[in-house]
Design an enzyme around this catalytic site. Structure first.
Site, mmCIF file in Angstrom:
data_model
loop_
_atom_site.group_PDB
_atom_site.id
_atom_site.type_symbol
_atom_site.label_atom_id
_atom_site.label_comp_id
_atom_site.label_asym_id
_atom_site.label_seq_id
_atom_site.Cartn_x
_atom_site.Cartn_y
_atom_site.Cartn_z
ATOM 1 N N SER A 323 0.811 -1.211 0.000
ATOM 2 C CA SER A 323 0.000 0.000 0.000
ATOM 3 C C SER A 323 0.853 1.273 0.000
ATOM 4 O O SER A 323 1.540 1.554 -0.977
ATOM 5 C CB SER A 323 -0.950 -0.026 1.208
ATOM 6 O OG SER A 323 -1.928 0.970 1.114
ATOM 7 N N LYS A 349 -0.724 -4.330 -3.211
ATOM 8 C CA LYS A 349 -2.035 -3.862 -2.729
ATOM 9 C C LYS A 349 -2.328 -2.516 -3.383
ATOM 10 O O LYS A 349 -1.763 -1.498 -2.999
ATOM 11 C CB LYS A 349 -2.052 -3.730 -1.206
ATOM 12 C CG LYS A 349 -3.399 -3.264 -0.653
ATOM 13 C CD LYS A 349 -3.353 -3.185 0.869
ATOM 14 C CE LYS A 349 -4.696 -2.736 1.443
ATOM 15 N NZ LYS A 349 -5.043 -1.365 1.068
ATOM 16 N N GLN A 353 -8.945 1.802 1.359
ATOM 17 C CA GLN A 353 -10.138 1.511 2.150
ATOM 18 C C GLN A 353 -10.593 2.735 2.957
ATOM 19 O O GLN A 353 -9.782 3.575 3.344
ATOM 20 C CB GLN A 353 -9.871 0.347 3.124
ATOM 21 C CG GLN A 353 -9.830 -1.005 2.462
ATOM 22 C CD GLN A 353 -8.644 -1.176 1.536
ATOM 23 O OE1 GLN A 353 -7.512 -0.815 1.875
ATOM 24 N NE2 GLN A 353 -8.880 -1.717 0.349
#
Length: 416
Positions: A323, A349, A353
């Site tokens: 991420s 990733k 979110q």
């Protein structure tokens, strides 16, 4: 008919006068009883009309757009009212939320109960209220393995190696870490008494709980090949990571480093705002750091930086770099001419979110966006490919140790 028209005109005229009176704040205003009654009646009628409009609108939406939600409510009420045995309503709701999020078939969207939410918030906030010590569990007892600087634990005289015997009046020998943490964490400025075993001697200290900053960045200067190489490790991108990074980077530069290693190995990500600010220390405002994609649009995220660095940099990554760590590595790879990415293919990733806190203390996270590199590449399921692929010869390597093959390669590159 004429009389009615005249009366209507009088009433309208009076209403206008009362209305002007009501809003002339600079004058003292007084009303007679008839005026008050008329104004109250008008206000009530207005409220009824507005209420009907809102109720109609709400009913319209529920009838047409929330049929499935109503089925969910009906099911919940049916179980609560008619199930033959007792039902815990909170458990029922939690299970429903968990089921909805689980049906998305997205490993990054999930439900967290109250305890999991508390732990998660601590990590992403970068601080908590407690004593400021890291504790390790073993069969021989829960022992302190780290004490944070300027923490209540440090001020009280607790030491690494102390075995915690009791907290308050509770014997905690054999307690799991979650149970022990629940006793140590509390409200700010509250006191807690802790008994520890140190060198076969029992000691008791009383601490005042305070705000503890969780360190997410550490740094040092390494002398190698007659050069000063700065090293910064980022454990996670918490809400206070940028301030720690900025402080330690400037300290390294005051020590006249020639180059820099940024280590994001095993860093699973965190706040995008923090990686934005960290990258903005290295790139000017013309640089696209990464891009954000939604269902309909893609937006470029630019640096907010006013300064640039031009020394050599190595970024260390591995398969647990995810991420925000991948955003950092890919940005250096695509935009910084003097950067080398060393290590193993990162996690991959490529989604973002959104976390929602529920009134019960629990929360849920679900995917709302995806991110792309500066040039627009989506790395989800792929990851960042290092410029030099270097594994670890020893699986049980010590970070920065002689058997840390990736770190040793970074030193060699910067020492050339």
């Amino acid at each position: 008919m004429e009389a009615k028209k005249k009366n209507k005109g009088k009433i309208t005229g009076r209403f206008k006068k009362w209305w002007k009176k009501l809003w002339r704040s600079e004058d003292s205003v007084s009303f007679n009883i008839v005026e008050v009654i008329v104004v109250v009646v008008i206000a009530i009628l207005f409220g009824i009309i507005v209420g009907c409009i809102l109720a109609y609108g709400k009913g319209f939406v529920r009838t047409n757009d929330s049929l499935y939600v109503q089925e969910l409510v009906d099911t919940y009420e049916g179980i609560v009212d008619n199930y033959y045995d007792g039902v815990d309503e909170e458990t029922l709701v939690n299970a429903a939320i968990n089921g909805m999020v689980g049906s998305l078939d997205d490993s990054y969207s999930y439900y967290m109960d109250e305890n999991e939410t508390f732990d998660f918030n601590q990590r992403v906030d970068g601080s908590y209220v407690g004593i400021g010590a890291t504790i390790s569990y073993s069969e021989s007892g829960n022992s302190i393995i780290e004490i944070f600087d300027d923490s209540p634990a440090e001020k009280s005289g607790l030491q690494v190696g102390d075995i915690i015997l009791s907290v308050g009046d509770t014997n905690v020998v054999g307690y799991q870490l979650s149970e022990l943490s629940a006793l140590l964490i509390g409200d700010i400025d509250t006191k807690v008494k802790i008994k520890v075993l140190r060198n076969d001697e029992e000691k008791t200290v009383t601490l005042t709980r305070g705000t503890v900053i969780i360190p997410s960045v550490n740094s040092q200067v390494i002398d190698y090949a007659e050069k000063k190489i700065g090293y910064i490790d980022i454990d996670t991108f918490a809400a206070n990571t940028y301030s720690q990074f900025d402080k330690q980077l400037r300290k390294l530069e005051e020590d006249n480093i020639d180059s820099l290693i940024i280590d994001v190995r095993d860093n699973l990500g965190g706040h995008l705002s923090q990686v934005n600010k960290i990258l903005s220390l290295f790139f000017d405002k013309k640089t696209v750091l990464y891009q954000i994609g939604t269902k309909d649009t893609t937006e470029k995220v630019y640096s907010s930086g006013k300064e640039k660095r031009d020394y050599d940099i190595v970024v260390l990554i591995n398969y647990n770099s995810a991420s925000a760590s991948e955003i950092l590595a890919s940005c250096f790879q695509e935009n910084y001419d003097r950067a080398t990415i060393v290590g193993l293919q990162s996690y991959g990733k490529g989604t973002i979110q959104n976390a929602i806190q529920l009134s019960t203390g629990s929360s849920l996270k679900y995917t709302t966006q995806r991110w792309l590199t500066s040039s627009g590449v989506w790395l989800d399921g792929i990851g960042v490919t290092p410029d030099e692929e270097v594994g670890q010869e020893d699986d049980l390597y010590t970070v920065l140790g002689d058997n840390d093959t990736q770190f040793r390669r970074a030193l060699a590159i910067l020492g050339e």
